[in-house]
Design a protein around this motif. Structure first.
Motif, PDB file in Angstrom:
ATOM      1  N   SER A  21      -5.693  19.879  -9.789  1.00  0.00           N
ATOM      2  CA  SER A  21      -5.284  19.033  -8.667  1.00  0.00           C
ATOM      3  C   SER A  21      -4.648  19.879  -7.579  1.00  0.00           C
ATOM      4  O   SER A  21      -4.948  19.715  -6.399  1.00  0.00           O
ATOM      5  CB  SER A  21      -4.273  17.987  -9.128  1.00  0.00           C
ATOM      6  N   ILE A  33      -5.393  19.857 -15.837  1.00  0.00           N
ATOM      7  CA  ILE A  33      -5.658  18.796 -14.856  1.00  0.00           C
ATOM      8  C   ILE A  33      -4.766  18.983 -13.640  1.00  0.00           C
ATOM      9  O   ILE A  33      -5.190  18.890 -12.498  1.00  0.00           O
ATOM     10  CB  ILE A  33      -5.393  17.410 -15.497  1.00  0.00           C
ATOM     11  N   VAL A  48       1.320   5.501   5.116  1.00  0.00           N
ATOM     12  CA  VAL A  48       0.804   5.402   3.748  1.00  0.00           C
ATOM     13  C   VAL A  48       0.222   6.753   3.324  1.00  0.00           C
ATOM     14  O   VAL A  48       0.504   7.252   2.237  1.00  0.00           O
ATOM     15  CB  VAL A  48      -0.275   4.299   3.651  1.00  0.00           C
ATOM     16  N   PHE A  62      -0.727   3.354  -3.146  1.00  0.00           N
ATOM     17  CA  PHE A  62      -1.591   4.531  -3.048  1.00  0.00           C
ATOM     18  C   PHE A  62      -0.939   5.809  -3.597  1.00  0.00           C
ATOM     19  O   PHE A  62      -1.586   6.554  -4.344  1.00  0.00           O
ATOM     20  CB  PHE A  62      -2.095   4.722  -1.614  1.00  0.00           C
ATOM     21  N   PRO A  63       0.329   6.077  -3.245  1.00  0.00           N
ATOM     22  CA  PRO A  63       0.948   7.258  -3.872  1.00  0.00           C
ATOM     23  C   PRO A  63       0.904   7.176  -5.392  1.00  0.00           C
ATOM     24  O   PRO A  63       0.614   8.169  -6.063  1.00  0.00           O
ATOM     25  CB  PRO A  63       2.380   7.233  -3.354  1.00  0.00           C
ATOM     26  N   PRO A  74       0.817  -1.220   0.000  1.00  0.00           N
ATOM     27  CA  PRO A  74       0.000   0.000   0.000  1.00  0.00           C
ATOM     28  C   PRO A  74       0.849   1.268   0.000  1.00  0.00           C
ATOM     29  O   PRO A  74       0.461   2.273  -0.592  1.00  0.00           O
ATOM     30  CB  PRO A  74      -0.800  -0.093   1.304  1.00  0.00           C
ATOM     31  N   GLY A  75       2.007   1.212   0.669  1.00  0.00           N
ATOM     32  CA  GLY A  75       2.870   2.406   0.743  1.00  0.00           C
ATOM     33  C   GLY A  75       3.372   2.842  -0.626  1.00  0.00           C
ATOM     34  O   GLY A  75       3.761   3.995  -0.820  1.00  0.00           O
ATOM     35  N   TYR A 132     -10.895   2.772  -9.208  1.00  0.00           N
ATOM     36  CA  TYR A 132     -10.148   3.477 -10.254  1.00  0.00           C
ATOM     37  C   TYR A 132     -10.460   2.878 -11.596  1.00  0.00           C
ATOM     38  O   TYR A 132     -10.645   1.669 -11.716  1.00  0.00           O
ATOM     39  CB  TYR A 132      -8.638   3.378  -9.981  1.00  0.00           C
ATOM     40  N   LYS A 177     -12.967   3.077  -3.032  1.00  0.00           N
ATOM     41  CA  LYS A 177     -12.709   3.995  -4.141  1.00  0.00           C
ATOM     42  C   LYS A 177     -12.242   3.169  -5.345  1.00  0.00           C
ATOM     43  O   LYS A 177     -11.242   2.456  -5.246  1.00  0.00           O
ATOM     44  CB  LYS A 177     -11.619   4.983  -3.728  1.00  0.00           C
ATOM     45  N   LEU A 223      -1.262   5.491  -7.330  1.00  0.00           N
ATOM     46  CA  LEU A 223      -2.628   5.706  -7.814  1.00  0.00           C
ATOM     47  C   LEU A 223      -2.978   7.196  -7.813  1.00  0.00           C
ATOM     48  O   LEU A 223      -3.541   7.724  -8.779  1.00  0.00           O
ATOM     49  CB  LEU A 223      -3.624   4.929  -6.942  1.00  0.00           C
ATOM     50  N   HIS A 224      -2.646   7.861  -6.702  1.00  0.00           N
ATOM     51  CA  HIS A 224      -2.994   9.287  -6.609  1.00  0.00           C
ATOM     52  C   HIS A 224      -2.235  10.119  -7.628  1.00  0.00           C
ATOM     53  O   HIS A 224      -2.784  11.031  -8.228  1.00  0.00           O
ATOM     54  CB  HIS A 224      -2.719   9.802  -5.187  1.00  0.00           C
ATOM     55  N   ARG A 225      -0.971   9.760  -7.791  1.00  0.00           N
ATOM     56  CA  ARG A 225      -0.169  10.515  -8.744  1.00  0.00           C
ATOM     57  C   ARG A 225      -0.726  10.349 -10.151  1.00  0.00           C
ATOM     58  O   ARG A 225      -0.850  11.306 -10.908  1.00  0.00           O
ATOM     59  CB  ARG A 225       1.287  10.035  -8.672  1.00  0.00           C
ATOM     60  N   ARG A 234       3.630  12.875  -2.400  1.00  0.00           N
ATOM     61  CA  ARG A 234       3.673  12.777  -3.847  1.00  0.00           C
ATOM     62  C   ARG A 234       2.621  13.656  -4.501  1.00  0.00           C
ATOM     63  O   ARG A 234       2.617  13.814  -5.713  1.00  0.00           O
ATOM     64  CB  ARG A 234       3.451  11.321  -4.300  1.00  0.00           C
ATOM     65  N   VAL A 282       1.366   9.357   0.320  1.00  0.00           N
ATOM     66  CA  VAL A 282       0.505   9.926  -0.717  1.00  0.00           C
ATOM     67  C   VAL A 282       0.623  11.448  -0.716  1.00  0.00           C
ATOM     68  O   VAL A 282       0.764  12.073  -1.763  1.00  0.00           O
ATOM     69  CB  VAL A 282      -0.969   9.495  -0.498  1.00  0.00           C
ATOM     70  N   GLU A 284      -3.792  12.276 -10.632  1.00  0.00           N
ATOM     71  CA  GLU A 284      -3.507  13.702 -10.850  1.00  0.00           C
ATOM     72  C   GLU A 284      -2.948  13.943 -12.236  1.00  0.00           C
ATOM     73  O   GLU A 284      -3.129  15.026 -12.798  1.00  0.00           O
ATOM     74  CB  GLU A 284      -2.518  14.217  -9.787  1.00  0.00           C
ATOM     75  N   ALA A 285      -2.267  12.932 -12.789  1.00  0.00           N
ATOM     76  CA  ALA A 285      -1.713  13.077 -14.132  1.00  0.00           C
ATOM     77  C   ALA A 285      -2.809  12.925 -15.187  1.00  0.00           C
ATOM     78  O   ALA A 285      -2.558  13.137 -16.368  1.00  0.00           O
ATOM     79  CB  ALA A 285      -0.621  12.041 -14.360  1.00  0.00           C
ATOM     80  N   GLY A 286      -3.995  12.509 -14.765  1.00  0.00           N
ATOM     81  CA  GLY A 286      -5.111  12.431 -15.699  1.00  0.00           C
ATOM     82  C   GLY A 286      -5.222  11.071 -16.382  1.00  0.00           C
ATOM     83  O   GLY A 286      -6.017  10.900 -17.304  1.00  0.00           O
ATOM     84  N   TRP A 287      -4.459  10.069 -15.930  1.00  0.00           N
ATOM     85  CA  TRP A 287      -4.536   8.744 -16.568  1.00  0.00           C
ATOM     86  C   TRP A 287      -5.671   7.925 -15.964  1.00  0.00           C
ATOM     87  O   TRP A 287      -6.217   7.058 -16.602  1.00  0.00           O
ATOM     88  CB  TRP A 287      -3.212   7.973 -16.373  1.00  0.00           C
ATOM     89  N   TYR A 299      -9.151  -0.209   2.554  1.00  0.00           N
ATOM     90  CA  TYR A 299      -8.176  -1.214   2.143  1.00  0.00           C
ATOM     91  C   TYR A 299      -7.947  -2.202   3.279  1.00  0.00           C
ATOM     92  O   TYR A 299      -8.041  -3.430   3.101  1.00  0.00           O
ATOM     93  CB  TYR A 299      -6.879  -0.508   1.766  1.00  0.00           C
TER      94      TYR A 299
END
Lengths: 110, 885
Positions: free
Chosen positions: B9, B5, B63, A51-52, A47-48, A79, A77, A54-56, B70, B67, A59-62, B31
């Motif tokens: 953000s 975008i 965790v 999650f970063p 998870p460490g 995706y 949540k 996924l969030h990144r 980043r 996040v 934010e990148a729009g992918w 999770y």
């Protein structure tokens, strides 16, 4: 590091996440499980890192996300790939294939 | 699209923080919950499942932090946090913050104001189209007497420039505006008139609002009389009449046809209310260098071509004044940008002031470095605690830098406001038309400069304290209550010494300028300036081109003024003491052993009572009388300097100049603005006085183009409504002849010494600011020592030291740095002040009285600043201090 784990190459995680979501939307644990399954347990994404990433990527729009119910009625949540994410998957797949082929050839030629 | 975008953000992360955080929390918890659910389903106990699930997660908080780190805009958020923390720190120490911001405001304000002027004079483009294509011509002379400067040009040079330099559009003008009379139906007024050649406005790329520029025909000698009005005059006197073109106005006693009106808000090198055609030629005025040239490069031409053409044209002249008295000199000509040419005389002063302002900034920074150092030392325990809790040194440094930056920006903002006010004050101080630019404003360039120096100050004063935290020893820092390392004290003393040294330089420079001003203001004037009122009127007027009319005006108007009760004497002179006067070259000495020699002197026509009215002593011979008239022996009176220079101090009475002009008297020198050799703002130039009655018509019309004569009255005491009565007396002779204004001799002296007064005011203000800053620095140093050493002092006093001894012991720390700074400053002065030599008069660079004054002033301020904070020592109670431990 256990015998089943290998180091994730820089950038590999993104590609794996994109690939995992290629089949449809998943929540965080789902992504983790799917990657484990796809790589036959070679990569366990913690998870460490998950999650970063996924969030990144969101934010990148992918990726885009929605809140939904999980199989056992937990609020989770989910995706899914955006159009940009899909094309990113294609691009990265192609790149990876090139790199993998080159690496394989390089290692073969002793 | 991608950028959008990302921006979205960042904005969401910053401004919907709570929502984003809540979602992250939910996601991470879901999770773990899902894993736990699976394990419960697989048969694990609920609590065991939950524990292992959280362990698998690897710590929910970690965790989430991963996040957050980043996240888009994470760096910005941390910066924002640090800034808020910094602001809280500053708010917690209001005394420190206010001191720092005020110091910065004053020093940055001074820099902003001075830089605005430098900016307007040197950096901002002139307000014309393509200013880079505008120029003027410098003359470089190599030889026995070398020079490299802008020369005025004569009629021959002008014609050659106009006809043989196709690379340029060239124009000339009179050197300065003159006064003329403008008569309208209602009244006559004195206006400033500029004389310009054809193409003058073309060179400046100015298009008249109405009408057109002067044509070639109008600019020829004896061409038709035409005028171009400034917007201001058109508006005020002619009511913005749109049908003014083609109408005649009564200017200089003659009708001039208005052919144009200039647009509003113009900057013209030759600033005036109304313009007439210069009509230059090689004769008369054009025989001497009485014109000022400006040029504009034509499309497609280069400055190299232009310079080559100028050199070719001007080298072939028959009469090359540049070579007179300078045998073997090499003369060349080259173009310089117009801005440089127009501001050349003010540049050194502006740069010197900028340097002084820079000193102020350094002094302020030295003070602030000391203050922030104390502040950081005071926070050492806090910093050590944060380090111990895992903050990186980088993070601590960043925090300190952010605080410094906040202070600097805060100071910068207040500084801009201070600078704006200072600039307004400064401009109010300057005489009208002193700066050759339309306005001095705080524009973008100035604001950018202020922002930059704010950043610079934060680096300068923040560097020292932040460096000290790098050497922080954690264990000892946490252990000790207060760190007062002696190396820190040494460092602060060095800073104070440095700022005192700079202060000494500024004080000495200001002192020398003050001495110069005092010298100039107290020069023996050679006449009695008290009880004299003067008024100027323009005789550049068709009615007074005739000598008889001129004589009648002078004798009748002075007679009328003598009738004013309280008036003792009334006279007229072409120029007055303290003013510039007409220069007469080619004076030949006709007899005696100096026969055949040539002389150059100021020439002043006067009425018989001139010397009596100004109380200029007649040293030999006689004064003029009413007997000296147009039909009698031509006579002259020379001053002492004239006799010294051309007659080797022998009595020249009875000798002749100009063949038949008899010297009938010698008078005392009077202080006047130099015309021949500008070695000082006030000098005694050799002068010849001639009777106004013996002036010829041709001379009268020429000199009155350049000079407006002055009426002088001497009164026995204050006379009620004197100026109105003088105007009335003049009007009784000519109701259409206005006076331009009334001036006492004090006013004239102040006008002549305006530059010096401005210099003194500015540098004096900066030196005072430096002195205050240094005093604050010394005060703060000693006050800190007192605060830090309270315990030590308490012990000393308990052991038998008196309060006085303790005070001296502590105060000496501050005094010593001042003494070292003073010594250093005097050494600096020896080198730096030599650059001031050209602006000092009546005093040398190493003036013992000035140095003594500086030392005394600094000593006084140091003693006060060092003693004031030690007064607290007398209130220290040793018993209580020791008990507190």
């Amino acid at each position: 590091m256990g015998p089943k784990q290998a180091n994730l190459l820089q950038g590999t995680l993104d590609l794996l996440i994109l690939k995992a979501l290629g089949a449809g939307e998943l929540h965080g644990l789902g992504v983790s499980r799917r990657i484990e399954q796809m790589t036959q347990g070679t990569f366990l994404v913690k998870p460490g890192s998950l999650f970063p990433a996924l969030h990144r990527m969101e934010e990148a729009g992918w990726l885009s996300s929605v809140w939904g119910e999980s199989e056992n009625n937990r609020r989770a949540k989910y995706y899914r790939l955006t159009r940009a994410g899909k094309s990113q998957l294609e691009v990265e797949t192609e790149q990876w294939a090139t790199v993998a082929l080159a690496m394989a050839n390089a290692l073969k030629a002793t | 699209m991608k950028l959008w975008i990302r921006v979205r953000s960042v904005l969401r992360n910053l401004f919907q923080k709570q929502h984003v955080e809540k979602q992250l929390d939910d996601e991470v918890r879901a999770y773990a919950d899902m894993i736990a659910d699976e394990r419960v389903a697989a048969g694990m106990s609920a609590s065991e499942a939950r524990r292992t699930a959280l362990a698998d997660l690897g710590g929910a908080e970690q965790v989430k932090q991963a996040v957050r780190d980043r996240r888009a805009g994470a760096g910005m958020e941390i910066l924002w946090q640090d800034a808020r923390y910094g602001l809280r720190q500053l708010a917690r120490n209001p005394g420190f913050t206010v001191t720092v911001v005020l110091t910065l405001a004053l020093s940055i304000g001074a820099n902003t104001a001075i830089f605005s002027i430098v900016n307007a004079l040197m950096l901002k483009s002139l307000p014309y189209a393509h200013p880079e294509r505008m120029g003027t011509i410098y003359t470089r002379i190599r030889g026995p007497i070398a020079s490299d400067e802008r020369h005025h040009v004569n009629g021959e040079q002008w014609e050659l420039l106009r006809d043989h330099v196709p690379a340029l559009i060239s124009a000339v003008s009179g050197i300065r505006p003159s006064g003329v009379n403008l008569e309208t139906r209602s009244h006559a007024q004195y206006v400033r008139a500029g004389r310009i050649s054809e193409h003058y406005l073309d060179v400046l790329a100015i298009h008249p609002l109405l009408g057109r520029n002067f044509t070639k025909a109008e600019d020829l000698p004896h061409g038709t009389k035409t005028a171009i009005l400034s917007y201001g005059l058109w508006h005020s006197t002619f009511g913005s009449n749109p049908n003014i073109l083609g109408k005649a106005i009564l200017l200089k006693g003659e009708p001039y046809t208005v052919i144009g009106v200039l647009p509003e808000g113009l900057t013209i090198p030759l600033s005036a209310d109304v313009y007439t055609a210069l009509q230059p030629s090689r004769d008369g005025e054009g025989a001497g260098t009485n014109f000022e040239a400006i040029t504009r490069l034509r499309d497609g031409a280069t400055w190299q071509e232009a310079d080559a053409q100028i050199n070719r044209a001007w080298s072939l002249r028959t009469n090359r004044y540049e070579l007179e008295d300078n045998p073997g000199a090499q003369v060349s000509y080259y173009s310089v940008p117009l801005q440089k040419g127009e501001t050349a005389t003010l540049r050194p002063q502006a740069l010197a002031l900028m340097l002084a302002a820079g000193f102020i900034l350094l002094i302020a920074c030295a003070n602030l470095a000391g203050l922030t150092l104390v502040q950081v030392l005071r926070r050492t325990p806090e910093i050590a605690t944060r380090l111990a809790l895992g903050a990186s040194r980088w993070h601590i440094q960043k925090q300190l830098w952010i605080e410094n930056l906040l202070l600097a920006l805060l100071g910068g903002m207040v500084g801009v406001a201070t600078g704006f006010l200072a600039l307004r004050g400064l401009i109010a101080l300057l005489p009208e038309h002193f700066l050759p630019v339309a306005d001095v404003s705080l524009d973008g360039g100035v604001l950018a400069f202020t922002f930059l120096i704010s950043l610079l100050t934060s680096v300068l004063f923040g560097m020292l304290p932040t460096l000290t935290t790098r050497r922080l020893d954690l264990r000892s820092a946490i252990g000790s209550r207060m760190t007062t390392g002696s190396d820190h004290l040494r460092l602060r003393q060095a800073l104070i010494a440095g700022e005192v040294a700079l202060t000494v330089v500024l004080l000495a420079a200001a002192g020398l300028l003050i001495r110069t001003l005092i010298h100039l203001q107290t020069l023996p004037p050679g006449f009695n300036p008290n009880g004299v009122m003067t008024a100027t009127a323009s005789l550049d007027d068709a009615r007074y081109h005739d000598a008889a009319a001129f004589r009648k005006l002078l004798s009748e108007s002075t007679a009328a003024m003598r009738q004013i009760p309280g008036v003792e004497q009334a006279a007229v002179g072409l120029s007055l003491p303290y003013e510039r006067s007409l220069i007469m070259g080619g004076i030949s000495i006709s007899d005696g052993k100096e026969a055949g020699q040539k002389a150059m002197a100021d020439e002043v026509y006067v009425t018989p009572d001139y010397f009596a009215a100004l109380q200029i002593p007649v040293l030999a011979g006689r004064s003029f009388t009413d007997e000296d008239g147009p039909g009698t022996q031509r006579v002259t009176i020379v001053n002492r300097e004239f006799a010294r220079k051309f007659f080797h101090n022998a009595n020249p009475v009875g000798r002749h100049i100009f063949e038949d002009m008899l010297i009938v008297g010698v008078v005392e020198d009077v202080a006047m603005a130099p015309g021949i050799d500008p070695i000082a703002p006030l000098t005694n130039e050799s002068t010849m006085y001639v009777p106004a009655t013996q002036m010829e018509s041709s001379q009268i019309s020429v000199v009155h183009v350049w000079f407006q004569p002055s009426w002088i009255v001497r009164t026995s005491g204050p006379v009620e409504g004197l100026t109105a009565q003088m105007q009335h007396a003049l009007a009784s002779v000519d109701p259409n002849l206005p006076f331009s204004g009334f001036y006492s001799m004090k006013d004239l002296l102040a006008k002549t010494l305006a530059t010096q007064r401005v210099e003194v005011a500015l540098l004096g203000a900066m030196a005072a600011l430096a002195l205050i800053l240094s005093a604050v620095g010394i005060f703060a140093l000693v006050a800190n020592i007192v605060a830090q050493k309270t315990r030590e002092i308490g012990i000393r006093m308990a052991l038998g030291s008196t309060a006085r001894q303790a005070m001296v012991h502590v105060g000496a720390t501050g005094a010593w740095s001042a003494v070292v700074g003073l010594a250093l400053g005097l050494v600096l002065c020896a080198g730096a002040l030599r650059a001031m030599r050209s602006v000092l008069y009546g005093t040398s660079v190493y003036d013992s009285r000035t140095i003594l004054a500086v030392v005394l002033m600094l000593a006084t301020v140091t003693v006060i600043a060092a003693i004031a904070p030690t007064l607290r020592i007398s209130r220290i109670d040793p018993a209580q201090t020791l008990r507190e431990e």
